[in-house]
Design a protein around this motif. Structure first.
Motif, mmCIF file in Angstrom:
data_model
loop_
_atom_site.group_PDB
_atom_site.id
_atom_site.type_symbol
_atom_site.label_atom_id
_atom_site.label_comp_id
_atom_site.label_asym_id
_atom_site.label_seq_id
_atom_site.Cartn_x
_atom_site.Cartn_y
_atom_site.Cartn_z
ATOM 1 N N VAL A 155 0.840 -1.206 0.000
ATOM 2 C CA VAL A 155 0.000 0.000 0.000
ATOM 3 C C VAL A 155 0.872 1.251 0.000
ATOM 4 C CG1 VAL A 155 -1.801 1.262 1.228
ATOM 5 C CG2 VAL A 155 -1.822 -1.240 1.215
ATOM 6 N N GLY A 156 1.900 1.235 0.846
ATOM 7 C CA GLY A 156 2.813 2.373 0.866
ATOM 8 C C GLY A 156 3.531 2.551 -0.461
ATOM 9 N N ALA A 157 3.996 1.439 -1.047
ATOM 10 C CA ALA A 157 4.718 1.521 -2.322
ATOM 11 C C ALA A 157 3.815 2.031 -3.446
ATOM 12 C CB ALA A 157 5.288 0.156 -2.689
ATOM 13 N N ALA A 158 2.532 1.695 -3.378
ATOM 14 C CA ALA A 158 1.609 2.140 -4.421
ATOM 15 C C ALA A 158 1.445 3.658 -4.429
ATOM 16 C CB ALA A 158 0.241 1.482 -4.224
ATOM 17 N N LEU A 159 1.776 4.306 -3.311
ATOM 18 C CA LEU A 159 1.619 5.758 -3.223
ATOM 19 C C LEU A 159 2.879 6.520 -3.636
ATOM 20 C CD1 LEU A 159 -0.274 5.925 0.195
ATOM 21 C CD2 LEU A 159 -1.249 6.086 -2.093
ATOM 22 N N PHE A 160 3.940 5.806 -3.976
ATOM 23 C CA PHE A 160 5.158 6.494 -4.425
ATOM 24 C C PHE A 160 4.880 7.241 -5.733
ATOM 25 C CE2 PHE A 160 8.264 3.344 -2.250
ATOM 26 C CZ PHE A 160 7.900 3.877 -1.029
ATOM 27 N N GLN A 161 5.342 8.467 -5.817
ATOM 28 C CA GLN A 161 5.124 9.279 -7.017
ATOM 29 C C GLN A 161 6.439 9.915 -7.438
ATOM 30 O OE1 GLN A 161 2.063 12.081 -6.010
ATOM 31 N NE2 GLN A 161 0.460 10.540 -5.958
ATOM 32 N N PRO A 162 6.644 10.093 -8.739
ATOM 33 C CA PRO A 162 7.862 10.755 -9.215
ATOM 34 C C PRO A 162 7.948 12.184 -8.681
ATOM 35 C CG PRO A 162 6.722 9.676 -11.018
ATOM 36 C CD PRO A 162 5.788 9.650 -9.849
ATOM 37 N N VAL A 163 9.157 12.622 -8.381
ATOM 38 C CA VAL A 163 9.340 13.939 -7.781
ATOM 39 C C VAL A 163 8.860 15.064 -8.694
ATOM 40 C CG1 VAL A 163 11.696 14.176 -8.645
ATOM 41 C CG2 VAL A 163 11.004 15.389 -6.565
ATOM 42 N N GLU A 164 8.927 14.849 -10.018
ATOM 43 C CA GLU A 164 8.537 15.923 -10.934
ATOM 44 C C GLU A 164 7.038 16.219 -10.883
ATOM 45 O OE1 GLU A 164 10.195 13.235 -11.866
ATOM 46 O OE2 GLU A 164 9.167 12.145 -13.464
ATOM 47 N N TRP A 165 6.246 15.289 -10.374
ATOM 48 C CA TRP A 165 4.817 15.566 -10.243
ATOM 49 C C TRP A 165 4.554 16.702 -9.260
ATOM 50 C CZ3 TRP A 165 1.581 10.401 -9.956
ATOM 51 C CH2 TRP A 165 1.763 9.683 -11.147
ATOM 52 N N HIS A 166 5.506 16.944 -8.366
ATOM 53 C CA HIS A 166 5.301 17.920 -7.305
ATOM 54 C C HIS A 166 6.200 19.144 -7.440
ATOM 55 C CE1 HIS A 166 2.849 14.956 -5.170
ATOM 56 N NE2 HIS A 166 3.743 14.064 -5.579
ATOM 57 N N MET A 167 6.901 19.254 -8.549
ATOM 58 C CA MET A 167 7.758 20.419 -8.757
ATOM 59 C C MET A 167 6.922 21.626 -9.160
ATOM 60 S SD MET A 167 11.075 18.752 -10.656
ATOM 61 C CE MET A 167 11.964 20.300 -10.634
ATOM 62 N N LYS A 168 7.252 22.780 -8.620
ATOM 63 C CA LYS A 168 6.538 24.000 -8.954
ATOM 64 C C LYS A 168 6.975 24.484 -10.335
ATOM 65 C CE LYS A 168 6.092 25.449 -4.144
ATOM 66 N NZ LYS A 168 6.428 26.504 -3.151
ATOM 67 N N LYS A 169 6.007 24.718 -11.194
ATOM 68 C CA LYS A 169 6.333 25.125 -12.558
ATOM 69 C C LYS A 169 6.798 26.565 -12.640
ATOM 70 C CE LYS A 169 3.412 21.729 -14.811
ATOM 71 N NZ LYS A 169 2.421 21.438 -15.855
ATOM 72 N N SER A 170 6.695 27.287 -11.533
ATOM 73 C CA SER A 170 7.178 28.667 -11.516
ATOM 74 C C SER A 170 8.602 28.754 -11.014
ATOM 75 C CB SER A 170 6.292 29.514 -10.600
ATOM 76 O OG SER A 170 6.308 28.993 -9.278
ATOM 77 N N CYS A 171 9.279 27.592 -10.899
ATOM 78 C CA CYS A 171 10.624 27.605 -10.386
ATOM 79 C C CYS A 171 11.547 28.307 -11.360
ATOM 80 C CB CYS A 171 11.106 26.167 -10.156
ATOM 81 S SG CYS A 171 11.164 25.177 -11.646
ATOM 82 N N PRO A 172 12.580 29.021 -10.839
ATOM 83 C CA PRO A 172 13.473 29.771 -11.721
ATOM 84 C C PRO A 172 14.295 28.842 -12.584
ATOM 85 C CG PRO A 172 14.332 29.721 -9.489
ATOM 86 C CD PRO A 172 12.952 29.139 -9.436
ATOM 87 N N VAL A 173 14.539 29.266 -13.797
ATOM 88 C CA VAL A 173 15.348 28.496 -14.730
ATOM 89 C C VAL A 173 16.434 29.387 -15.277
ATOM 90 C CG1 VAL A 173 13.445 26.999 -15.385
ATOM 91 C CG2 VAL A 173 13.815 29.094 -16.649
ATOM 92 N N GLU A 174 17.453 28.758 -15.793
ATOM 93 C CA GLU A 174 18.525 29.522 -16.406
ATOM 94 C C GLU A 174 18.037 30.166 -17.697
ATOM 95 O OE1 GLU A 174 21.761 26.959 -16.998
ATOM 96 O OE2 GLU A 174 22.091 26.554 -14.855
#
Length: 487
Positions: A155-174
């Protein structure tokens, strides 16, 4: 709960069959050998297939083998299936430590504290729960229920999600690389702005139409440039969101088909061979980190501390019973140690986020507490003082284990953490196979638990001595790197 419950769950089973301390140590350390030796493949496997698939599948298989143990009839049966349970349980558990390092930066210590609190809860609840289940349902029923509890890991493993799903799209970029035409637009915008400023300085009614024309031209050029920047930024963002330890997500579950799969998602034969080749190359590359002084100290110190900790964990309950106390007393003693372990893990992990906290000194202090508490326990015969000593030991273990996960990225860098984690697991596996049974053999030959505990104490002190040389190792590698850059 597997490690902390071993001596409680299988104590009567092993004693009824006349198992020696060497045999008991062989079973447990074979379990830990397979738990750790395949930890070397944790990074490559999760990179190839993703965290969720690996953890879910391995947790399910581990619980299956534990359920099979309910029908164990002899020691060899226990050795084979408990070892296989360790293999898949290790592959299900170890990726969790890598995920914390990926998901958190500023509060990594606090997040690690919650992870450690979860594992310590198993150490605390496991022994008395196992004892209760044995009393109520006997060995087969208790083992079946423990296997069912382990199944909840899926059950715990089924809830694992890739980190990019939670990245803020307003994060600064080069600043994105623009085309030549976009650079030309930039130059034109600057020229128009300069013309506009000149118009503002010498503004009068006759120049008003000219200023308006410049403003219109400037807006058109800025709009064109903005569209180009937006396209380049989207590309840069897409690249920045790639999961460095796992493939990019798709619409199904966040983890894609294998790189060498066909359209139906099933790998073909050449694809399987390519995948195995990548895993092998990545695994060999990870082992090379042991050649560095820092990597050698982290791995070797961890081997000594963890091997001593695990062997004392399974020896203490038998030593308590040997002193004339019941299995229930032994179970509660280990639970008290787990409570102190829990407090230490969460405290040390949370303090590690503070800038004044010296992680190396704290880690060495925890290891030293472990060593002296094991030494003191070897002289104890009163149950109350045994409990006190085990509480102190549990606190030292908590500091050691919680900070060990954090010193890897601190001294090796986050990008090298999968490598040092896998290499350390591989080294610990062979230590479990060699040093663990050796401690049991010493106990049988000397007929004394105290002598075996003195050996464990010496083993822990080796870790302390190694960490005294860490500043010298860091300075050596920095000089070596500076010389290489100069050349």
């Amino acid at each position: 709960m597997l490690a902390s419950c071993y001596s409680i769950l299988f104590s009567d089973f092993l004693n009824e069959r006349g198992a020696s301390s060497t045999t008991i140590a062989w079973i447990f350390n074979t379990h830990m050998f397979l738990w750790n030796v395949f930890g070397l493949f944790t990074g490559p496997l999760t990179k190839e297939f993703g965290f969720r698939r690996i953890c879910f599948l391995c947790a399910f298989i581990a619980s299956f083998f534990l359920l099979i143990l309910a029908f164990a009839s002899n020691i060899w049966y226990l050795l084979v299936f408990f070892s296989l349970c360790g293999l898949f349980a290790g592959l299900a558990c170890k990726p969790c430590y890598l995920q914390v390092a990926q998901y958190f930066d500023n509060r990594r210590g606090q997040a690690n504290g919650f992870l450690m609190a979860g594992s310590c809860t198993g150490h605390f609840v496991g022994p008395p729960l196992t004892r209760y289940l044995l009393e109520q349902y006997s060995f087969p029923g208790a083992t079946l229920i423990m296997g069912a509890i382990l199944l909840n890991s899926c059950v715990g493993a089924a809830l694992f999600q890739p980190v990019e799903w939670h990245m803020k799209k307003s994060c600064p970029v080069e600043r994105p690389i623009l085309s030549d035409s976009a650079d030309e637009d930039t130059k034109q915008c600057r020229m128009v702005d300069e013309a506009s400023r000149e118009v503002d300085v010498t503004a009068n009614e006759t120049l008003e139409p000219k200023r308006e024309a410049c403003e219109v031209e400037r807006r058109l050029l800025v709009g064109n440039l903005s569209r180009r920047v937006s396209q380049a930024s989207n590309l840069t963002l897409a690249i920045s969101y790639l999961d460095l330890t796992g493939p990019a997500p798709n619409a199904d579950d966040g983890f894609p088909k294998s790189k060498d799969s066909n359209e139906s998602g099933i790998p073909d034969e050449r694809g399987v061979l390519k995948t195995l080749g990548r895993l092998l190359r990545s695994t060999i590359s990870d082992l090379a980190i042991l050649k560095t002084p820092r990597g050698f100290i982290i791995a070797s110190g961890g081997v000594c501390a963890l091997n001593s900790y695990l062997n004392f964990l399974i020896t203490a309950p038998f030593a308590i019973q040997h002193a004339g106390y019941s299995l229930e007393d032994a179970a509660w003693c280990m639970s008290y140690a787990a409570v102190a372990n829990l407090v230490a893990r969460f405290t040390a992990s949370s303090l590690s986020d503070c800038h004044w906290f010296d992680m190396r000194i704290a880690y060495m202090s925890g290891v030293t507490v472990m060593a002296f508490s094991i030494l003191l326990f070897s002289f104890m015969s009163d149950l109350v003082w045994m409990k006190v000593t085990l509480v102190i030991w549990g606190f030292g273990v908590g500091v050691n284990v919680s900070l060990y996960i954090l010193i890897m990225p601190r001294f090796m860098g986050l990008e090298k953490m999968p490598s040092i984690f896998g290499a350390q697991s591989f080294a610990t596996a062979f230590a479990n196979l060699i040093l663990g049974p050796l401690v049991g053999m010493i106990r049988d030959v000397s007929n004394s638990y105290a002598v075996a505990m003195w050996v464990m104490t010496a083993e822990v002190m080796v870790c302390v001595v190694l960490w005294f040389f860490m500043p010298a190792a860091v300075a050596y590698e920095e000089r070596k790197e500076a010389l290489k850059e100069a050349i």
